[in-house]
Write a protein that holds these residues in place. Structure first.
Motif, short mmCIF file in Angstrom:
data_model
loop_
_atom_site.label_atom_id
_atom_site.label_comp_id
_atom_site.label_asym_id
_atom_site.label_seq_id
_atom_site.Cartn_x
_atom_site.Cartn_y
_atom_site.Cartn_z
N TYR A 191 4.25 145.93 76.60
CA TYR A 191 4.24 145.54 78.01
C TYR A 191 4.02 146.76 78.90
CZ TYR A 191 5.79 143.30 82.40
OH TYR A 191 5.89 142.81 83.69
N PHE A 192 4.99 147.69 78.95
CA PHE A 192 4.83 148.98 79.63
C PHE A 192 4.04 149.94 78.74
CE2 PHE A 192 8.71 149.22 82.73
CZ PHE A 192 8.03 148.43 83.62
N GLY A 193 3.50 151.00 79.36
CA GLY A 193 2.88 152.07 78.58
C GLY A 193 3.94 152.88 77.84
N LYS A 194 3.52 153.70 76.90
CA LYS A 194 4.44 154.45 76.04
C LYS A 194 5.40 155.33 76.84
CE LYS A 194 4.49 157.57 72.06
NZ LYS A 194 3.66 158.37 71.10
N GLY A 195 4.85 156.06 77.84
CA GLY A 195 5.71 156.94 78.64
C GLY A 195 6.74 156.16 79.43
N LYS A 196 6.34 155.02 79.96
CA LYS A 196 7.26 154.21 80.77
C LYS A 196 8.34 153.58 79.89
CE LYS A 196 7.62 153.31 85.19
NZ LYS A 196 7.61 154.39 86.20
N ILE A 197 7.99 153.26 78.66
CA ILE A 197 8.99 152.73 77.73
C ILE A 197 10.07 153.78 77.48
CG2 ILE A 197 9.37 152.14 75.30
CD1 ILE A 197 8.46 149.76 76.84
N GLU A 198 9.66 155.05 77.35
CA GLU A 198 10.63 156.13 77.17
C GLU A 198 11.53 156.25 78.39
OE1 GLU A 198 11.38 158.06 74.53
OE2 GLU A 198 10.03 156.73 73.42
N LYS A 255 13.50 147.03 70.17
CA LYS A 255 13.63 148.08 69.16
C LYS A 255 13.64 149.46 69.80
CE LYS A 255 11.46 149.76 64.90
NZ LYS A 255 10.32 149.58 63.95
N ALA A 256 12.81 149.64 70.83
CA ALA A 256 12.70 150.95 71.49
C ALA A 256 13.90 151.28 72.37
CB ALA A 256 11.42 151.01 72.32
N THR A 257 14.51 150.25 72.97
CA THR A 257 15.58 150.50 73.95
C THR A 257 16.98 150.13 73.46
OG1 THR A 257 15.32 148.27 74.91
CG2 THR A 257 13.96 150.07 75.84
N ASN A 258 17.05 149.42 72.33
CA ASN A 258 18.34 148.91 71.83
C ASN A 258 19.03 148.02 72.87
OD1 ASN A 258 18.40 150.11 69.22
ND2 ASN A 258 18.86 152.09 70.18
N ALA A 259 18.23 147.32 73.66
CA ALA A 259 18.77 146.41 74.67
C ALA A 259 18.12 145.04 74.49
CB ALA A 259 18.49 146.94 76.08
N ARG A 260 18.84 144.01 74.90
CA ARG A 260 18.29 142.65 74.87
C ARG A 260 17.23 142.52 75.97
NH1 ARG A 260 21.08 137.55 77.71
NH2 ARG A 260 19.76 135.88 76.93
N GLN A 265 5.68 149.64 86.96
CA GLN A 265 4.56 150.50 86.57
C GLN A 265 3.26 149.85 87.02
OE1 GLN A 265 3.88 151.07 82.32
NE2 GLN A 265 2.90 153.04 82.70
N LYS A 266 2.34 150.67 87.50
CA LYS A 266 1.03 150.18 87.89
C LYS A 266 0.11 150.22 86.67
CE LYS A 266 0.68 150.96 92.86
NZ LYS A 266 -0.15 151.54 93.94
N LEU A 267 -0.35 149.04 86.27
CA LEU A 267 -1.28 148.91 85.14
C LEU A 267 -2.21 147.75 85.42
CD1 LEU A 267 0.78 149.28 81.80
CD2 LEU A 267 -0.96 150.84 82.67
N ASP A 268 -3.45 147.86 84.96
CA ASP A 268 -4.39 146.75 85.14
C ASP A 268 -4.00 145.54 84.30
OD1 ASP A 268 -5.92 148.19 86.93
OD2 ASP A 268 -7.24 149.00 85.38
#
Length: 425
Positions: free
Chosen positions: A56-63, A93-98, A46-49
């Motif tokens: 870390y990622f924005g909300k949409g990218k986390i989804e 917590k959001a992804t259920n992944a390590r 993801q492109k972020l400043d």
């Protein structure tokens, strides 16, 4: 079964902050993943400043990341940056992944590769220092603390219990850090004793340094073979990042009897965790105490300038500055260029090519044996042991037999020249 079936699939993620080296850093991250017996199922960027402080990622990218984890059936995410404890918890917590950040990944690789007792201790120390600021109280402990504030004396007991678990964990880590530091000091004393003995022997030392997988071990093995040394002196060579962590030291003797110690040090990588650089200072001190450094560079890699900058930065961090250096631009056999080609202290070469290795030896000789003197000595016939020493350990240029002894013209280092001054003519 395909070999890749045995590897753990992961999703790699990274933030592009308009850095010119971003693509390279992601390629390197994927290589580090493979070095840790994992395979990259998918890469998400993801492109972020700047990173989102919470996730870390924005909300949409986390989804999107959550969906990729589900679709690819992976249980592990590897991030290209060092993450905060809260970022790690929130992504998990959001992804259920390590989630493993770049620092944690490199620490895992080092932990898996460490062979010697000292290397294992160094890695453990780095991991402990990495874990210490990441300790946190659990939700139940925080609840105990809140309850204690509202419930008077009875609640104070709960608050103490909540705090004690955190403090207990912290004290346990701090105690172990102290213990490992002490063990490393003992190991370091033994290394310093060995190094002092080598220094007293007046044998010059040459250290191979550079980016991991640049070909340092291949250069060492090539020199060992070219000089006719025993094959059991050869070191592990594997096309993998951080194939070995332990410093290998070999004594090499040139055809003219000149001798030097060659060390193959642990490789560097961009964003090498500070904890590891500090922990491996004793190992890297082989470079700090060398008479000459040979920086081995993968000359065929388009990012070689970044690799050289990483090596320079890491050497500076351990206090190695203004050291005589040869830059060996290796793997010329993978390019359409002439080799060996020497330009000052730079050598375009291939570690697989005897002519390249011969040129490298000539450059080493120029650097570490420049103080040798050509001296004529008249050795009495009663001093046969001196003649034997010169024949076995120096480059004899001329031998004549006189009425009062053996006249030998030889190349001597400063120590031998002073010791044998009384025979000088």
């Amino acid at each position: 079964m395909d070999v890749t079936d045995a590897l753990t699939p992961v999703v790699t993620i990274g933030l592009n902050r308009n850095s010119s080296s971003f693509d390279y850093s992601m390629t390197e991250l994927n290589n580090l993943v493979e070095a840790n017996n994992m395979t990259v199922a998918e890469t998400l960027v993801q492109k972020l400043d700047k990173p989102d402080p919470a996730t870390y990622f924005g909300k949409g990218k986390i989804e999107e990341l959550k969906q990729v984890v589900i679709d690819d059936g992976v249980a592990t995410i590897v991030a290209n940056d060092e993450l905060s404890p809260s970022q790690i918890r929130n992504i998990e917590k959001a992804t259920n992944a390590r989630i493993i950040d770049r620092t944690g990944l490199i620490l895992e690789i080092f932990a898996n590769r460490a062979q010697s007792r000292e290397a294992k201790l160094q890695v453990e120390l780095a991991k402990l220092k990495y874990q210490l600021p990441r300790l946190h109280t659990s939700a139940s402990q925080r609840l105990d603390q809140q309850t204690g504030t509202a419930s008077g004396a009875g609640g104070a007991t709960n608050r103490g219990a909540g705090e004690s678990q955190y403090e207990l964990n912290r004290r346990t880590l701090e105690k172990r850090i102290t213990h490992v530091n002490q063990e490393l000091k003992e190991a370091s004393k033994a290394d310093q004793t060995k190094r002092k003995q080598r220094d007293q022997s007046d044998i010059p030392t040459v250290a191979l340094v550079g980016y991991t997988n640049a070909g340092k071990s291949t250069v060492m093995n090539g020199l060992i073979k070219l000089l006719g040394e025993d094959e059991d002196k050869q070191v592990l060579v594997k096309n993998m990042l951080f194939a070995t962590l332990d410093t290998s030291i070999r004594r090499l003797t040139l055809p003219d009897q000149k001798t030097f110690l060659l060390s193959d040090t642990v490789g560097f990588v961009s964003q090498l965790p500070h904890q590891l650089v500090q922990a491996f200072k004793s190992t890297l001190s082989e470079a700090a105490n060398a008479d000459l450094l040979i920086q081995v560079v993968d000359g065929s890699d388009p990012h070689r300038d970044l690799m050289m900058k990483t090596t320079e930065d890491t050497l500076n961090e351990i206090g190695v500055t203004n050291m005589p250096m040869i830059v060996a631009l290796n793997k010329a056999d993978k390019q359409d260029i002439a080799y060996p080609t020497r330009e000052g202290d730079n050598l375009i070469m291939s570690a697989m090519d005897d002519a390249s290795l011969t040129t490298l030896i000539d450059m080493i000789k120029e650097k570490v044996f420049k103080n040798y003197q050509t001296i004529s000595l008249l050795i009495p016939f009663s001093k046969g042991e001196v003649v034997s020493y010169l024949n076995d350990n120096t480059n004899i240029l001329k031998t004549e037999y006189k009425d009062d002894g053996t006249l030998i013209t030889s190349e001597l280092n400063e120590t031998d020249a002073k010791r044998l001054e009384k025979y000088r003519v």
